[in-house]
Write an enzyme that holds these catalytic residues in place. Structure first.
Site, PDB file in Angstrom:
ATOM      1  N   SER A   1      40.352  16.614 -16.810  1.00 25.88           N
ATOM      2  CA  SER A   1      40.048  17.765 -15.948  1.00 25.88           C
ATOM      3  C   SER A   1      41.198  18.358 -15.457  1.00 25.88           C
ATOM      4  CB  SER A   1      39.267  16.789 -14.611  1.00 25.88           C
ATOM      5  OG  SER A   1      39.240  17.770 -13.616  1.00 25.88           O
ATOM      6  N   HIS A   2      40.887  19.536 -14.798  1.00 32.76           N
ATOM      7  CA  HIS A   2      42.314  20.150 -14.081  1.00 32.76           C
ATOM      8  C   HIS A   2      42.477  19.387 -12.866  1.00 32.76           C
ATOM      9  CE1 HIS A   2      41.131  23.360 -16.902  1.00 32.76           C
ATOM     10  NE2 HIS A   2      42.160  23.914 -16.505  1.00 32.76           N
ATOM     11  N   SER A   3      41.746  18.388 -12.639  1.00 35.85           N
ATOM     12  CA  SER A   3      42.106  17.911 -11.256  1.00 35.85           C
ATOM     13  C   SER A   3      42.238  16.461 -11.366  1.00 35.85           C
ATOM     14  CB  SER A   3      40.880  17.928 -10.351  1.00 35.85           C
ATOM     15  OG  SER A   3      40.950  16.968  -9.144  1.00 35.85           O
TER      16      SER A   3
END
Length: 129
Positions: free
Chosen positions: A10-12
């Protein structure tokens, strides 16, 4: 026979950790699982090296299915897979299933001994509904 491994990208960092936590609560330790999120500076993004490390942590001779959230994660995951040696590269599948739901379904399938292709297909079936 080992179960297929699951990698969450994920980007997070928090989204990746949360999705992995849901998977663990659903299937326990029956599936090799790794996750990575965020860029090297701790911001939003993905890191090719961290994705490669996650694939190693979730490695299974049965294969690994990588789930991603956004386009950049897909591109960086493809680059990480390309960095693997030939024998391993062919056992890693990239899935475009929805990240959280896909990870849970993929892990449930993997815990039942499904093949990497079956795990990927079941996760992706979500999109057709």
């Amino acid at each position: 026979m080992s179960n297929v491994g699951i990698v969450i990208v994920s980007h997070s960092a928090k989204v990746a950790e949360g999705a992995a936590d849901m998977v663990r609560q659903m299937v326990g330790d029956s599936v090799p699982l790794a996750y990575t999120g965020g860029n090297a500076d701790g911001g939003l993004g993905t890191d090719v090296g961290a994705i490669a490390d996650a694939i190693e942590r979730a490695w299974s001779d049965a294969g690994v299915v990588v789930l991603v959230d956004l386009g950049g994660a897909e591109t960086n995951s493809e680059m990480a897979i390309e960095m693997l040696d030939d024998a391993r590269r062919g056992k890693v599948l990239l899935s475009n299933a929805p990240l959280v739901e896909g990870a849970v379904i993929a892990a449930a399938e993997a815990s039942g001994g499904a093949s990497a292709l079956q795990v990927k297909s079941m996760a992706e079936e979500l999109q057709s509904h």
